[in-house]
Write an enzyme that holds these catalytic residues in place. Structure first.
Site, PDB file in Angstrom:
ATOM      1  N   GLU A 272       0.811  -1.232   0.000  1.00 48.92           N
ATOM      2  CA  GLU A 272       0.000   0.000   0.000  1.00 48.92           C
ATOM      3  C   GLU A 272       0.839   1.275   0.000  1.00 48.92           C
ATOM      4  O   GLU A 272       0.449   2.263  -0.628  1.00 48.92           O
ATOM      5  CB  GLU A 272      -0.971   0.012   1.190  1.00 48.92           C
ATOM      6  CG  GLU A 272      -0.285  -0.234   2.501  1.00 48.92           C
ATOM      7  CD  GLU A 272      -1.040   0.276   3.721  1.00 48.92           C
ATOM      8  OE1 GLU A 272      -1.995   1.040   3.589  1.00 48.92           O
ATOM      9  OE2 GLU A 272      -0.633  -0.094   4.832  1.00 48.92           O
TER      10      GLU A 272
ATOM     11  N   THR B 111       3.093  -8.194  -0.865  1.00 47.23           N
ATOM     12  CA  THR B 111       3.281  -8.086   0.582  1.00 47.23           C
ATOM     13  C   THR B 111       2.991  -9.439   1.216  1.00 47.23           C
ATOM     14  O   THR B 111       2.037 -10.126   0.807  1.00 47.23           O
ATOM     15  CB  THR B 111       2.405  -7.024   1.275  1.00 47.23           C
ATOM     16  OG1 THR B 111       2.450  -7.229   2.696  1.00 47.23           O
ATOM     17  CG2 THR B 111       0.957  -7.056   0.854  1.00 47.23           C
ATOM     18  N   ILE B 112       3.801  -9.795   2.196  1.00 46.45           N
ATOM     19  CA  ILE B 112       3.512 -11.046   2.909  1.00 46.45           C
ATOM     20  C   ILE B 112       2.221 -10.905   3.713  1.00 46.45           C
ATOM     21  O   ILE B 112       1.615 -11.887   4.095  1.00 46.45           O
ATOM     22  CB  ILE B 112       4.662 -11.488   3.851  1.00 46.45           C
ATOM     23  CG1 ILE B 112       4.914 -10.463   4.961  1.00 46.45           C
ATOM     24  CG2 ILE B 112       5.925 -11.798   3.085  1.00 46.45           C
ATOM     25  CD1 ILE B 112       5.705 -11.031   6.130  1.00 46.45           C
ATOM     26  N   ASP B 113       1.802  -9.650   3.979  1.00 45.02           N
ATOM     27  CA  ASP B 113       0.644  -9.429   4.856  1.00 45.02           C
ATOM     28  C   ASP B 113      -0.695  -9.751   4.184  1.00 45.02           C
ATOM     29  O   ASP B 113      -1.696  -9.942   4.872  1.00 45.02           O
ATOM     30  CB  ASP B 113       0.610  -7.970   5.336  1.00 45.02           C
ATOM     31  CG  ASP B 113       1.874  -7.564   6.074  1.00 45.02           C
ATOM     32  OD1 ASP B 113       2.558  -8.463   6.608  1.00 45.02           O
ATOM     33  OD2 ASP B 113       2.181  -6.364   6.123  1.00 45.02           O
TER      34      ASP B 113
ATOM     35  N   GLY C 181       2.250  -9.600   9.904  1.00 44.05           N
ATOM     36  CA  GLY C 181       0.948  -9.323   9.276  1.00 44.05           C
ATOM     37  C   GLY C 181       0.439  -7.929   9.500  1.00 44.05           C
ATOM     38  O   GLY C 181      -0.638  -7.564   9.035  1.00 44.05           O
ATOM     39  N   ARG C 182       1.222  -7.153  10.274  1.00 47.50           N
ATOM     40  CA  ARG C 182       0.848  -5.775  10.609  1.00 47.50           C
ATOM     41  C   ARG C 182      -0.562  -5.714  11.201  1.00 47.50           C
ATOM     42  O   ARG C 182      -0.814  -6.426  12.146  1.00 47.50           O
ATOM     43  CB  ARG C 182       0.978  -4.896   9.371  1.00 47.50           C
ATOM     44  CG  ARG C 182       1.217  -3.460   9.738  1.00 47.50           C
ATOM     45  CD  ARG C 182       1.884  -2.685   8.666  1.00 47.50           C
ATOM     46  NE  ARG C 182       3.272  -2.423   8.991  1.00 47.50           N
ATOM     47  CZ  ARG C 182       4.198  -2.083   8.114  1.00 47.50           C
ATOM     48  NH1 ARG C 182       3.890  -2.007   6.845  1.00 47.50           N
ATOM     49  NH2 ARG C 182       5.408  -1.822   8.502  1.00 47.50           N
TER      50      ARG C 182
ATOM     51  N   HIS D  80      11.466 -11.889  10.660  1.00 42.71           N
ATOM     52  CA  HIS D  80      11.813 -11.779   9.231  1.00 42.71           C
ATOM     53  C   HIS D  80      12.095 -13.115   8.554  1.00 42.71           C
ATOM     54  O   HIS D  80      12.241 -13.158   7.337  1.00 42.71           O
ATOM     55  CB  HIS D  80      12.986 -10.821   9.062  1.00 42.71           C
ATOM     56  CG  HIS D  80      12.591  -9.403   9.390  1.00 42.71           C
ATOM     57  ND1 HIS D  80      12.534  -8.938  10.681  1.00 42.71           N
ATOM     58  CD2 HIS D  80      12.173  -8.387   8.605  1.00 42.71           C
ATOM     59  CE1 HIS D  80      12.114  -7.681  10.681  1.00 42.71           C
ATOM     60  NE2 HIS D  80      11.894  -7.316   9.427  1.00 42.71           N
TER      61      HIS D  80
ATOM     62  N   ARG E  16       9.883 -13.638   5.808  1.00 40.20           N
ATOM     63  CA  ARG E  16      10.030 -12.837   4.589  1.00 40.20           C
ATOM     64  C   ARG E  16      11.211 -13.248   3.735  1.00 40.20           C
ATOM     65  O   ARG E  16      11.355 -12.790   2.599  1.00 40.20           O
ATOM     66  CB  ARG E  16      10.205 -11.376   4.987  1.00 40.20           C
ATOM     67  CG  ARG E  16       8.925 -10.659   4.965  1.00 40.20           C
ATOM     68  CD  ARG E  16       8.959  -9.178   5.150  1.00 40.20           C
ATOM     69  NE  ARG E  16      10.158  -8.441   4.975  1.00 40.20           N
ATOM     70  CZ  ARG E  16      10.374  -7.272   5.594  1.00 40.20           C
ATOM     71  NH1 ARG E  16       9.477  -6.790   6.434  1.00 40.20           N
ATOM     72  NH2 ARG E  16      11.464  -6.588   5.370  1.00 40.20           N
TER      73      ARG E  16
END
Ligand code: F6P
Length: 347
Positions: free
Chosen positions: A103, A125-127, A170-171, A277, A280
């Site tokens: 985003e 994004t991994i999220d 995942g924020r 991380h 990721r």
């Protein structure tokens, strides 16, 4: 055409697969020139470029990270940032920018589009929290890494009669937590979309012990929120108060707080693992390689159709263009039906 590609924001598995796809398709089909812009938007501010040939992208589909490097540089926070980027794009004779990001990166891409620059977006994004696409690439790899880790802590939790808490990224959404937790048979999954109170988790653990199950696997999203007393929204645990250039706080550490509280309130042993991380890094799954490749191929077609200001997206089995505006309108959260499916196995 002269296409500039950049990767911005946090890296994720599959970025190199997109770069490879854009380079090979644009050169083979359209005889384009491809310019790699280094370190995200910073590369356009500081004029850091490399020419990308087919030979540069051979053997990179399985490599994690990004050969173009990345940064969280936000041109909106730099005096005359957007103007400088516009000027440098013109100076480098770049016709169109392919921005690969989440985003934040796509938000800057949209701003540039509004300012008259030709851009297309590719969602990463991994999220998996980007609206407008069923999946972002990188997410599947993160879920598989988390699943494997949760599978591994299962046996040690069982041997020691412990509650084992695995914290995933995942924020502000619980996509990684819900899917990795579901896949690994977690007993409790805590996500930001469903604020929780610690006593209810302790009750689950006690009940499991009463039923002869002396261990509990808890998956917690880094952005999950504790409810205190009658609070509705809950509180997040932050690593520190500092914000990055896009205004994001650093999440992380909820698992350690939870482990302490569980021990204090139940008397049972608890341990925690923060995956961080690891989720990721490394090689992308087949799903992410294929999705990233399809996104890259479709982005080149969008460019040659002149369909700018759009992001390529996965809808069902199809790759379709979606206006950047729609993709950025809101955060894609875990839907109630997915949470309900996971909830069947709680306790
Ligand atoms: O957005 C991807 C992500 O990995 C989030 O899940 C996490 O909160 C954040 O980035 C971590 O950012 P950084 O790599 O800057 O620590």
């Amino acid at each position: 055409m002269r296409i500039g590609i950049l990767t911005g924001g946090g890296d994720c598995p599959g970025l190199n697969a997109v770069i490879r796809a854009i380079v090979i398709k644009s050169i083979n089909k359209y005889d384009d020139e491809v310019i790699g812009i280094l370190e995200g938007w910073r590369g356009l501010l500081e004029e850091k470029y490399i020419r990308l040939q087919k030979s540069d992208v051979r053997g990179i589909i399985f490599r994690g990270g990004t050969i173009l490097k990345t940064s969280r540089t936000n041109p909106n926070k730099i005096p005359n940032g957007i103007e400088t980027i516009k000027k440098n794009i013109e100076k480098a004779k770049i016709d169109v920018i392919a921005a690969i990001g989440g985003e934040d990166t796509l938000g800057v891409a949209k701003k540039l589009h509004d300012a008259g620059i030709k851009v297309v977006g590719i969602p990463k994004t991994i999220d998996n929290d980007l609206e407008g696409t069923d999946y972002t690439f990188g997410f599947d790899t993160a879920v598989n890494v988390a699943m494997e880790a949760i599978d591994r802590v299962h046996s040690t939790a069982e041997s020691h009669n412990r509650a084992l808490i695995v914290e995933v990224m995942g924020r502000h959404t619980g996509w990684i937590a819900i899917e990795s937790g579901l896949a690994s048979g977690a007993d409790v999954i805590l996500i930001p979309e469903k604020p929780f109170d610690v006593d209810s988790i302790c009750d689950v653990i006690k009940k499991r012990h009463d039923n002869g199950k002396d261990f509990t696997i808890i998956v917690v999203a880094e952005g999950a929120k504790f409810k205190v007393e009658a609070e509705v929204d809950g509180t997040m645990i932050l690593q520190d108060m500092e914000k990055d250039a896009f205004g994001h706080v650093r999440l992380g550490g909820i698992a350690s707080v939870l482990a302490k509280e569980i021990e204090k309130r139940t008397g049972f042993e608890a341990r925690y693992v923060i995956l961080g991380h690891i989720q990721r890094g490394g090689t992308p799954t087949a799903f992410d390689r294929v999705l990233a490749t399809r996104f890259g191929v479709a982005a080149v077609d969008l460019i040659h159709q002149g369909d700018f200001g759009k992001m390529v997206a996965l809808k069902g089995l199809q790759i379709v263009p979606v206006p950047l505006e729609d993709a950025l309108a809101k955060t894609k959260v875990v839907p109630d039906d997915l949470y309900s499916a996971a909830e069947v196995f709680f306790g």
